[in-house]
Design an enzyme around this catalytic site. Structure first.
Site, mmCIF file in Angstrom:
data_model
loop_
_atom_site.group_PDB
_atom_site.id
_atom_site.type_symbol
_atom_site.label_atom_id
_atom_site.label_comp_id
_atom_site.label_asym_id
_atom_site.label_seq_id
_atom_site.Cartn_x
_atom_site.Cartn_y
_atom_site.Cartn_z
ATOM 1 N N ASP A 1 -130.926 0.600 -15.064
ATOM 2 C CA ASP A 1 -131.840 1.639 -14.574
ATOM 3 C C ASP A 1 -133.179 1.659 -15.301
ATOM 4 O OD1 ASP A 1 -129.794 2.400 -12.848
ATOM 5 O OD2 ASP A 1 -128.948 3.797 -14.306
ATOM 6 N N GLU A 2 -133.628 0.503 -15.718
ATOM 7 C CA GLU A 2 -134.892 0.415 -16.455
ATOM 8 C C GLU A 2 -136.104 0.518 -15.532
ATOM 9 O OE1 GLU A 2 -132.484 -1.883 -16.550
ATOM 10 O OE2 GLU A 2 -131.806 -2.154 -18.630
ATOM 11 N N LYS B 1 -136.057 -1.842 -12.737
ATOM 12 C CA LYS B 1 -136.119 -3.233 -12.254
ATOM 13 C C LYS B 1 -136.566 -3.274 -10.791
ATOM 14 C CE LYS B 1 -131.775 -3.736 -13.275
ATOM 15 N NZ LYS B 1 -131.517 -2.467 -13.954
ATOM 16 N N ALA C 1 -125.060 -1.655 -8.501
ATOM 17 C CA ALA C 1 -126.485 -1.525 -8.808
ATOM 18 C C ALA C 1 -127.144 -0.509 -7.875
ATOM 19 C CB ALA C 1 -127.166 -2.887 -8.645
ATOM 20 N N GLY C 2 -128.226 0.074 -8.352
ATOM 21 C CA GLY C 2 -129.032 0.971 -7.524
ATOM 22 C C GLY C 2 -130.481 0.743 -7.913
ATOM 23 N N HIS C 3 -131.198 0.004 -7.085
ATOM 24 C CA HIS C 3 -132.581 -0.352 -7.393
ATOM 25 C C HIS C 3 -133.513 0.414 -6.451
ATOM 26 C CE1 HIS C 3 -131.152 -4.421 -9.253
ATOM 27 N NE2 HIS C 3 -130.655 -3.373 -9.847
ATOM 28 N N ARG D 1 -108.248 -16.425 -10.738
ATOM 29 C CA ARG D 1 -108.177 -17.479 -9.718
ATOM 30 C C ARG D 1 -107.352 -17.094 -8.499
ATOM 31 N NH1 ARG D 1 -106.569 -21.257 -14.353
ATOM 32 N NH2 ARG D 1 -105.817 -19.205 -14.921
ATOM 33 N N GLN E 1 -127.934 -4.348 -13.411
ATOM 34 C CA GLN E 1 -127.461 -3.772 -14.670
ATOM 35 C C GLN E 1 -128.446 -4.116 -15.797
ATOM 36 O OE1 GLN E 1 -124.708 -5.499 -12.639
ATOM 37 N NE2 GLN E 1 -124.842 -3.498 -11.698
ATOM 38 N N THR F 1 -124.495 6.683 -8.103
ATOM 39 C CA THR F 1 -123.449 7.704 -8.126
ATOM 40 C C THR F 1 -123.995 9.134 -8.288
ATOM 41 O OG1 THR F 1 -123.232 7.410 -10.503
ATOM 42 C CG2 THR F 1 -121.737 6.120 -9.124
ATOM 43 N N ARG G 1 -124.811 10.523 -10.912
ATOM 44 C CA ARG G 1 -124.433 11.134 -12.197
ATOM 45 C C ARG G 1 -125.667 11.332 -13.078
ATOM 46 N NH1 ARG G 1 -120.112 6.928 -14.422
ATOM 47 N NH2 ARG G 1 -121.518 5.505 -13.341
HETATM 48 P P1 GDP Z 1 -133.212 -0.016 -11.684
HETATM 49 O O1 GDP Z 1 -131.748 0.121 -11.485
HETATM 50 O O2 GDP Z 1 -133.551 -0.735 -12.947
HETATM 51 O O3 GDP Z 1 -133.906 -0.624 -10.495
HETATM 52 O O4 GDP Z 1 -133.799 1.460 -11.844
HETATM 53 P P2 GDP Z 1 -133.427 2.739 -10.921
HETATM 54 O O5 GDP Z 1 -134.071 2.561 -9.598
HETATM 55 O O6 GDP Z 1 -131.973 2.985 -10.947
HETATM 56 O O7 GDP Z 1 -134.088 3.896 -11.755
HETATM 57 C C1 GDP Z 1 -135.439 3.930 -12.048
HETATM 58 C C2 GDP Z 1 -136.048 5.227 -11.484
HETATM 59 O O8 GDP Z 1 -137.319 5.433 -12.049
HETATM 60 C C3 GDP Z 1 -136.282 5.183 -9.984
HETATM 61 O O9 GDP Z 1 -136.137 6.484 -9.481
HETATM 62 C C4 GDP Z 1 -137.740 4.735 -9.857
HETATM 63 O O10 GDP Z 1 -138.365 5.166 -8.664
HETATM 64 C C5 GDP Z 1 -138.344 5.421 -11.050
HETATM 65 N N1 GDP Z 1 -139.483 4.721 -11.693
HETATM 66 C C6 GDP Z 1 -139.665 3.397 -11.883
HETATM 67 N N2 GDP Z 1 -140.788 3.187 -12.617
HETATM 68 C C7 GDP Z 1 -141.311 4.412 -12.872
HETATM 69 C C8 GDP Z 1 -142.449 4.861 -13.631
HETATM 70 O O11 GDP Z 1 -143.190 4.082 -14.213
HETATM 71 N N3 GDP Z 1 -142.625 6.206 -13.717
HETATM 72 C C9 GDP Z 1 -141.809 7.097 -13.109
HETATM 73 N N4 GDP Z 1 -142.070 8.388 -13.257
HETATM 74 N N5 GDP Z 1 -140.736 6.703 -12.388
HETATM 75 C C10 GDP Z 1 -140.490 5.389 -12.294
HETATM 76 P P1 IMO Z 2 -128.659 -1.065 -12.089
HETATM 77 O O1 IMO Z 2 -128.738 -2.459 -11.491
HETATM 78 C C1 IMO Z 2 -126.719 1.613 -14.913
HETATM 79 C C2 IMO Z 2 -122.462 0.987 -15.630
HETATM 80 C C3 IMO Z 2 -121.496 2.074 -15.167
HETATM 81 C C4 IMO Z 2 -120.426 1.938 -16.237
HETATM 82 C C5 IMO Z 2 -120.367 0.437 -16.464
HETATM 83 C C6 IMO Z 2 -119.266 -0.273 -15.698
HETATM 84 O O2 IMO Z 2 -129.026 0.018 -11.142
HETATM 85 O O3 IMO Z 2 -129.381 -1.007 -13.392
HETATM 86 P P2 IMO Z 2 -118.969 -0.905 -13.127
HETATM 87 O O4 IMO Z 2 -118.898 -0.059 -11.914
HETATM 88 O O5 IMO Z 2 -120.077 -1.910 -13.095
HETATM 89 O O6 IMO Z 2 -117.666 -1.549 -13.495
HETATM 90 O O7 IMO Z 2 -119.288 0.128 -14.334
HETATM 91 O O8 IMO Z 2 -121.623 -0.069 -16.064
HETATM 92 N N1 IMO Z 2 -123.348 0.451 -14.586
HETATM 93 C C7 IMO Z 2 -124.649 0.735 -14.504
HETATM 94 N N2 IMO Z 2 -125.415 1.567 -15.237
HETATM 95 N N3 IMO Z 2 -127.281 0.864 -13.951
HETATM 96 C C8 IMO Z 2 -126.541 0.002 -13.224
HETATM 97 O O9 IMO Z 2 -127.081 -0.860 -12.340
HETATM 98 C C9 IMO Z 2 -125.145 -0.064 -13.458
HETATM 99 N N4 IMO Z 2 -124.129 -0.771 -12.915
HETATM 100 C C10 IMO Z 2 -123.041 -0.458 -13.630
HETATM 101 O O10 IMO Z 2 -122.106 3.332 -15.179
HETATM 102 O O11 IMO Z 2 -120.848 2.529 -17.424
HETATM 103 MG MG MG Z 3 -130.341 1.579 -11.077
#
Ligand code: GDP
Ligand code: IMO
Ligand code: MG
Length: 431
Positions: free
Chosen positions: A12-13, A15, A38-40, A142, A223, A300, A302
Site C-alpha cells: 500500500d505504498e 504503487k 492486492a489493491g492498487h 506440486r 504487496q 478489505t 481494514r
Molecule cells: P498500492 O497497493 O501500493 O497501490 O497502494 P493503495 O492503492 O493500496 O494505497 C495508496 C492510497 O494512497 C490510495 O488511496 C491512493 O489513491 C493514495 N495515494 C497515492 N499517492 C498519494 C499521494 O501522494 N497523496 C495522497 N494523499 N494519496 C495518495
Molecule cells: P498491495 O499490492 C498490504 C498482507 C495481509 C496480511 C498478509 C498475508 O495492495 O500493496 P495474504 O492474503 O496475502 O495471505 O495476507 O499480507 N497483504 C497486504 N498488505 N497491501 C497488500 O497488497 C497486501 N497483500 C497482502 O494484510 O497481513
Molecule cells: Mg494496496
C-alpha cells in the site's frame, strides 16, 4: 527499457498511482506475483479505480497487460474485474494476456485460508482471506491446478477430484465445515475456462518478443518487500516473492534483461494485518495519520496501522531489491504536523541495531530510535515542482534519502497523476 516497480514497506505504498503514471512511457505492464489480495488504487478524472489482479497499466487504452506465471488467479475474481473495468468504459479485450502456467485459486483455498486464520486465534496473520496462501501451498506441494488445465477436461477432473477429496476431508474433520460439491465446481471452472480462453497464452514468449522489438516493459510488484515470503517479516508475510527477484521467476525473463528497479515508499509507514511494526504509533498521531491519509485497506477495508517512516525497513528494501531510485508518496499527508520523526535504527537490549533482525522475537522487542525533524505549515498537496516545496519538507526528504542510501527520483503529493514531482524519470534515467 525494462523496469521493475516494487513496494519497499508492507504494501500500500502507492504503487498503483506510480505504476499508472509510469505506464504512460511503457508498452507492456506485467504482474508477476500475488493475486487479488492486492489493491492498487488509481484516481483518474472523477473515478477512483481499484485494481486487484489486472495490471494497473490497462487503464491506458493502448497498453498491454500481462498476468505472469507467478500470479495466482481466481478466475471468478478476474471476470468480475474485467466487468468492473468495462463499467468504466475500459475494454481489455485483445490486450490482456494471462499465463497458461499461472496457478488457479479455488473456493476451497479461500475456505481454508479463513478457517486456518480462525483456528490460529491470536497467532493469526491477518490475511486478506482470498485463498492466496493455500493456493501457493498447493503449487509448492506440486498438486496445484494451472490455467492450462482448464482446457484439458479429463485432467482437470482428475486433479480436482483428487484435491477436493483431500480438502473436503480437511475442512470437515479439522475445521468442522461443510465440504464442496465436485460437480458444481468442475462445471464452474470449465465455464470460467471458456470465458477466459481468449486471454490465455504463453506469456513468457509474448514478453520475449516484446523485448526483442525494443518495447518498454513495466513489472508491477504487488504487496511489498517486507511481505515477501523469503525476505519479509516471516511468518507475517504473504506467500509469494514480492521483491524484485520475483519478477524474473514470475514471468520467465532473465535478470540481465532488467534495466532498473524502482522502489515506492510512503512518507510514513503503514501495515495492514498482524506482525511486528517497530515504528507503529499507538497514540493519537497514528489515528491522525490514518484519517488524513485515508489509510483503510483497498482490498478489505481494514484500518491500516500507521507509524513514522522507518529507514531501517526501506534501507533493507534498497539493498534486497538493489533499488536504482525511489518514489516517496503521500508527502502531503504530513502537511501541518508540528514535528515529524524518522526511525533510523532499533534499540534492543541496550544496543542500537541498524539492520532488520531475522528473529521475529527480536524484532518484536525492538523499540525505534527516532530522529525528530520540524514539520511544515505550508501545503505540499498538489505541488509539482521540487523548488516549491517548503524548506522543512525538502529537509525531510533529504534525511530519508540519506538514511536509506537511495536517491529520490519522484515525490507524490496527491493521489492524481499530475500531483507528482518528477526529478528523474525512471524511463529516461541513464542505465
Ligand atoms: P498500492 O497497493 O501500493 O497501490 O497502494 P493503495 O492503492 O493500496 O494505497 C495508496 C492510497 O494512497 C490510495 O488511496 C491512493 O489513491 C493514495 N495515494 C497515492 N499517492 C498519494 C499521494 O501522494 N497523496 C495522497 N494523499 N494519496 C495518495
Ligand atoms: P498491495 O499490492 C498490504 C498482507 C495481509 C496480511 C498478509 C498475508 O495492495 O500493496 P495474504 O492474503 O496475502 O495471505 O495476507 O499480507 N497483504 C497486504 N498488505 N497491501 C497488500 O497488497 C497486501 N497483500 C497482502 O494484510 O497481513
Ligand atoms: Mg494496496
Amino acid at each position: 527499457m525494462n523496469i521493475i516497480v516494487v513496494g519497499t514497506q508492507w504494501g500500500d505504498e502507492g504503487k498503483g498511482k506510480i505504476v499508472d503514471l509510469l505506464s504512460e512511457e511503457a508498452d507492456y505492464i506485467v504482474r508477476y506475483q500475488g493475486g487479488h489480495n492486492a489493491g492498487h488504487t488509481v484516481v483518474s478524472g472523477q473515478n477512483t479505480i481499484i485494481l486487484h489482479l489486472i495490471p494497473t497499466g490497462v487503464l491506458h487504452p493502448e497498453k498491454v497487460g500481462v498476468i505472469g506465471n507467478g500470479v495466482v488467479v481466481d478466475p471468478a475474481a478476474l471476470l468480475e474485474e474485467i466487468e468492473m473495468l468495462a463499467s468504466y468504459g475500459v475494454s481489455v479485450s485483445g490486450r490482456l494476456f494471462i499465463s497458461e502456467m499461472a496457478h488457479l485459486i479455488f473456493p476451497y483455498h479461500k475456505a481454508l485460508d479463513k478457517a486456518s486464520e480462525r483456528s490460529k486465534g491470536s497467532r493469526k496473520i491477518g490475511t486478506t482471506g482470498r485463498g492466496i496462501g493455500p493456493a501457493y501451498a498447493d503449487k509448492m506441494a506440486r498438486i496445484g491446478i494451472r490455467v492450462i488445465d482448464l482446457f484439458d477436461p479429463p485432467l482437470l477432473r482428475q486433479k480436482l477430484e483428487s484435491n477436493l477429496t483431500e480438502m473436503n476431508l480437511l475442512l470437515k474433520e479439522a475445521y468442522h465445515l461443510e465440504g464442496f460439491d465436485f460437480d458444481k465446481m468442475y462445471q464452474d471452472y470449465l465455464g470460467y475456462g471458456e470465458r477466459i480462453q481468449s486471454y490465455v497464452t504463453d506469456t513468457s514468449q509474448l514478453i520475449h518478443r516484446a523485448m526483442g522489438e525494443g518495447r518498454h516493459l513495466l513489472f508491477e510488484g504487488a504487496q511489498g518487500t517486507h511481505l515477501d515470503v523469503d525476505l519479509g517479516t516471516y511468518p507475517f508475510v504473504t506467500s509469494s516473492s514480492s521483491t524484485a527477484g520475483g519478477a524474473c521467476t514470475g514471468t520467465g525473463v532473465g535478470p540481465t534483461q532488467i534495466d532498473r528497479v524502482f522502489g515506492v515508499a510512503k512518507a510514513y509507514t503503514t501495515r495492514v494485518g498482524e506482525g511486528p511494526f517497530p515504528s507503529e504509533l499507538h497514540t493519537g498521531m497514528g489515528s491522525l495519520i490514518r484519517e488524513k491519509g485515508g489509510e483503510f485497506g483497498a482490498t478489505t477495508g481494514r484500518p491500516r496501522r500507521c507509524g513514522w517512516f522507518d529507514a531501517v525497513v526501506v534501507r533493507y528494501a534498497a539493498r534486497i531489491n538493489h533499488l536504482d531510485g525511489m518514489a516517496i508518496t503521500k508527502l502531503d499527508v504530513l502537511d501541518g504536523l508540528p514535528e515529524i520523526a524518522i526511525c533510523v535504527g532499533y534499540e534492543y537490549q541496550g544496543r542500537l541495531i541498524h539492520e532488520m533482525p531475522a528473529s521475529l522475537s527480536v524484532l518484536q522487542s525492538c523499540t525505534p530510535r527516532l530522529v525528530r525533524l520540524p514539520g511544515w505549515t505550508e501545503k505540499t498537496a498538489g505541488v509539482t515542482s521540487y523548488d516549491l516545496l517548503p524548506q522543512n519538507a525538502k529537509a525531510y526528504l533529504a534525511a530519508i534519502a540519506k538514511e536509506v542510501g537511495c536517491p529520490i527520483d519522484m515525490v507524490s503529493t496527491g493521489s492524481r497523476r499530475k500531483e507528482t514531482i518528477t526529478l528523474t524519470h525512471p524511463f529516461s534515467a541513464p542505465k
